[in-house]
Motif scaffolding. Sequence first.
Motif, PDB file in Angstrom:
ATOM      1  N   HIS A 112      39.515  44.490  35.546  1.00 37.82           N
ATOM      2  CA  HIS A 112      39.172  43.419  36.479  1.00 37.82           C
ATOM      3  C   HIS A 112      39.718  42.042  36.077  1.00 37.82           C
ATOM      4  O   HIS A 112      39.662  41.102  36.840  1.00 37.82           O
ATOM      5  CB  HIS A 112      37.659  43.329  36.655  1.00 37.82           C
ATOM      6  CG  HIS A 112      37.120  44.240  37.719  1.00 37.82           C
ATOM      7  ND1 HIS A 112      37.849  44.604  38.837  1.00 37.82           N
ATOM      8  CD2 HIS A 112      35.919  44.861  37.848  1.00 37.82           C
ATOM      9  CE1 HIS A 112      37.122  45.402  39.591  1.00 37.82           C
ATOM     10  NE2 HIS A 112      35.948  45.588  39.017  1.00 37.82           N
ATOM     11  N   GLY A 159      44.645  35.786  40.954  1.00 37.14           N
ATOM     12  CA  GLY A 159      44.503  36.923  41.869  1.00 37.14           C
ATOM     13  C   GLY A 159      43.794  38.117  41.262  1.00 37.14           C
ATOM     14  O   GLY A 159      43.867  39.230  41.784  1.00 37.14           O
ATOM     15  N   THR A 160      43.120  37.913  40.137  1.00 36.95           N
ATOM     16  CA  THR A 160      42.377  39.012  39.519  1.00 36.95           C
ATOM     17  C   THR A 160      41.012  39.140  40.173  1.00 36.95           C
ATOM     18  O   THR A 160      40.517  38.201  40.802  1.00 36.95           O
ATOM     19  CB  THR A 160      42.161  38.750  38.024  1.00 36.95           C
ATOM     20  OG1 THR A 160      41.406  37.528  37.876  1.00 36.95           O
ATOM     21  CG2 THR A 160      43.479  38.594  37.294  1.00 36.95           C
ATOM     22  N   PHE A 161      40.363  40.283  39.995  1.00 33.87           N
ATOM     23  CA  PHE A 161      39.026  40.496  40.533  1.00 33.87           C
ATOM     24  C   PHE A 161      38.080  39.404  40.030  1.00 33.87           C
ATOM     25  O   PHE A 161      37.408  38.733  40.815  1.00 33.87           O
ATOM     26  CB  PHE A 161      38.506  41.877  40.104  1.00 33.87           C
ATOM     27  CG  PHE A 161      37.078  42.138  40.515  1.00 33.87           C
ATOM     28  CD1 PHE A 161      36.779  42.672  41.758  1.00 33.87           C
ATOM     29  CD2 PHE A 161      36.022  41.856  39.650  1.00 33.87           C
ATOM     30  CE1 PHE A 161      35.452  42.913  42.139  1.00 33.87           C
ATOM     31  CE2 PHE A 161      34.699  42.093  40.019  1.00 33.87           C
ATOM     32  CZ  PHE A 161      34.427  42.610  41.266  1.00 33.87           C
ATOM     33  N   VAL A 208      39.023  35.868  41.480  1.00 35.92           N
ATOM     34  CA  VAL A 208      38.710  35.674  42.899  1.00 35.92           C
ATOM     35  C   VAL A 208      37.198  35.710  43.138  1.00 35.92           C
ATOM     36  O   VAL A 208      36.664  34.970  43.963  1.00 35.92           O
ATOM     37  CB  VAL A 208      39.428  36.744  43.762  1.00 35.92           C
ATOM     38  CG1 VAL A 208      38.940  36.698  45.203  1.00 35.92           C
ATOM     39  CG2 VAL A 208      40.940  36.539  43.693  1.00 35.92           C
ATOM     40  N   THR A 244      41.421  47.079  43.727  1.00 31.68           N
ATOM     41  CA  THR A 244      40.933  45.961  42.913  1.00 31.68           C
ATOM     42  C   THR A 244      39.433  45.754  43.068  1.00 31.68           C
ATOM     43  O   THR A 244      38.807  45.142  42.215  1.00 31.68           O
ATOM     44  CB  THR A 244      41.615  44.648  43.337  1.00 31.68           C
ATOM     45  OG1 THR A 244      41.303  44.423  44.717  1.00 31.68           O
ATOM     46  CG2 THR A 244      43.112  44.704  43.166  1.00 31.68           C
ATOM     47  N   ILE A 281      38.267  43.876  45.282  1.00 31.45           N
ATOM     48  CA  ILE A 281      38.069  42.544  45.875  1.00 31.45           C
ATOM     49  C   ILE A 281      37.959  42.710  47.401  1.00 31.45           C
ATOM     50  O   ILE A 281      38.902  43.183  48.028  1.00 31.45           O
ATOM     51  CB  ILE A 281      39.252  41.606  45.553  1.00 31.45           C
ATOM     52  CG1 ILE A 281      39.488  41.528  44.046  1.00 31.45           C
ATOM     53  CG2 ILE A 281      39.018  40.214  46.153  1.00 31.45           C
ATOM     54  CD1 ILE A 281      40.771  40.787  43.654  1.00 31.45           C
ATOM     55  N   MET A 283      39.330  37.746  49.319  1.00 33.74           N
ATOM     56  CA  MET A 283      40.679  37.439  48.863  1.00 33.74           C
ATOM     57  C   MET A 283      41.328  36.414  49.778  1.00 33.74           C
ATOM     58  O   MET A 283      41.936  35.444  49.310  1.00 33.74           O
ATOM     59  CB  MET A 283      41.509  38.738  48.822  1.00 33.74           C
ATOM     60  CG  MET A 283      42.880  38.571  48.223  1.00 33.74           C
ATOM     61  SD  MET A 283      42.826  37.959  46.521  1.00 33.74           S
ATOM     62  CE  MET A 283      43.898  39.106  45.717  1.00 33.74           C
ATOM     63  N   ALA A 308      39.863  32.995  49.188  1.00 37.89           N
ATOM     64  CA  ALA A 308      40.330  32.410  47.920  1.00 37.89           C
ATOM     65  C   ALA A 308      41.758  31.893  48.074  1.00 37.89           C
ATOM     66  O   ALA A 308      42.085  30.795  47.615  1.00 37.89           O
ATOM     67  CB  ALA A 308      40.242  33.445  46.807  1.00 37.89           C
ATOM     68  N   MET A 309      42.611  32.667  48.746  1.00 38.43           N
ATOM     69  CA  MET A 309      44.004  32.249  48.921  1.00 38.43           C
ATOM     70  C   MET A 309      44.101  31.004  49.810  1.00 38.43           C
ATOM     71  O   MET A 309      44.887  30.096  49.539  1.00 38.43           O
ATOM     72  CB  MET A 309      44.834  33.392  49.524  1.00 38.43           C
ATOM     73  CG  MET A 309      45.036  34.574  48.591  1.00 38.43           C
ATOM     74  SD  MET A 309      45.722  34.102  46.981  1.00 38.43           S
ATOM     75  CE  MET A 309      44.477  34.689  45.844  1.00 38.43           C
TER      76      MET A 309
END
Lengths: 499, 92
Positions: free
Chosen positions: A70, A263-265, A268, B75, B77, B82, B85-86
């Motif tokens: 993660h 961009g990791t679990f 984020v 992931t 997520i 995601m 966040a972006m």
Amino acid sequence: MELTVLGQDASEQAGGCSSGSCGSSGDQMSHLPDEIRKKVENHPCYSEEAHHHFARMHVAVAPACNIQCHYCNRKYDCANESRPGVVSELLNPDQAVKKVMAVAANIPQMTVLGIAGPGDPLANPERTFDTFQQLTEKAPDIKLCVSTNGLALPAQVEELSKHNIDHVTITINCVDPEIGAKIYPWVFWNNRRIKGKKGAKILIRQQQKGLEMLVAKGILVKVNSVMIPGVNDEHLKEVSRVVKEKGAFLHNVMPLIAEAEHGTFYGVMGQRGPTHDELQVLQDDCSGDMNMMRHCRQCRADAVGLLGEDRGDEFTMDKIEDMDIDYEAAMVARAEVHAQIEKEREAKRNAPSQAFVALADLQQSGKKTRPVLMAVATSGGGVVNQHFGHATEFLIYEASPEDVRFISHRKVELYCSGGDTCGDAETALQKNIRTLEGCEAVLCSKIGYEPWGLLEEAGIQPNGEHAMEPIEDAVAAVYKEMADGGLLDEPRQVVAATA
Amino acid sequence: MAYSIIETCVNCWACEPLCPSKAIFEDRPHFRIDAKKCTECEGEFADPQCASICPIEGAILNGLAENANPPGSLTGIPPERMQAAMAEIQAR
């Protein structure tokens, strides 16, 4: 005087710690047989003292991975980030060998070549072992090491032992599958992707089995653990106990690096990393009778140079193509440089320790003084030798009447580039000063007028009077000055951060 | 029917040695699957190997051109998280 970070110096016995080898205790290394001590004394990643003198490099030949963590994002290609699993240029084994020889010829302090990714080296056995095999023949004076998540380790121990590999690092974040399921979303095992607790259980079993098999073969094992607050922080004490019991010789607890932009679990999802204090408390709790590593820089899978620096840019493939390397001649030159470093280290060991003298004085006075954190700017060699504004990181030492011990390093942004980028200087500088929170003094070779004032306002005393002195001696001397000045009789008054 | 690799592939090599049909090959800008050779691992493995080790959501399509590993599946997520966040990072 007994020092309590990780040990490494065979000849260093407890008592009379001399500069440059502080941070080691006779006890911690004395349980190791001579041949093992010999293996680690020049290894910057295993020996705190050695990391002031010797350099390492990683070659990024291993892109594939067999698990997901993660804290990792497999879109690893990035030139600007510095963290494990990130590289800018993937190499094939032939290119990697060429790069190693070029670096070894140009940075004679380089003693160690590691394969650490950007995936898992043992999930790329052909590329990894081809690289090792060629280097054993062509660069016999370089130590080889490898790091792994452990999943494929039991199957590869036999092959590993055939190569000249002295050290293996296994990343072990848990021994409990419940916790593992919060760190590892899946593993690839027996041709299937296995998710959740079931996958974590397989990984943990393989890691522990691999650790036992390596120890049985006499291969040195270091265990890395990522400290994830609220997930495995408490549990890492149990991990430390278990891996020590099974024969790991060094435990390295590292802070989680998590930013949304990675961009990791964890990044984020807003999982935070530990504070400096939390990390230090856990490292102290885990230490017990085991060596703890505190100087790890969590470097990239293609890092080059001393631990605190990365000279990878000087050795990109297109630059290496143009280099003409005479490795035979380079090997002779390297041996000379190493002999000179050894001579200096030996001289330091034998020199009467100023740190010891200063602290002994203080102990005799019977005064009770509190411990103090100090930041040190150094570019290597174990001495205070860097300008405050040129430091990209500070080493943190704790001084007390009993000893001077290395605690950690803290990265900062370079604020003084000497060019026309100085417009942002103030904000970067203030940020850096905040990074030094908790420290009461900063030792450097020189420092400008402006940062001097800001540091004082933040309750951190700048000190440029110990330039070129061994770090521990300088820290002890400043501590004694503070004690003599009556600054350490009371608990520290917290000064509000100015930035 | 055949699996295929699309442009989000990061060229990590993980799938290439696993393919029982040797259908996967290195190419620029990314690895590809030879559709004539791909068997979707029928008769070889319970799960298609490339899609089972690929770490990148959306990089491999199945025989129906569907995403073999949809957003969030690897992931953990949640896709909306995601995206948020972006968007926040871009707004900075």
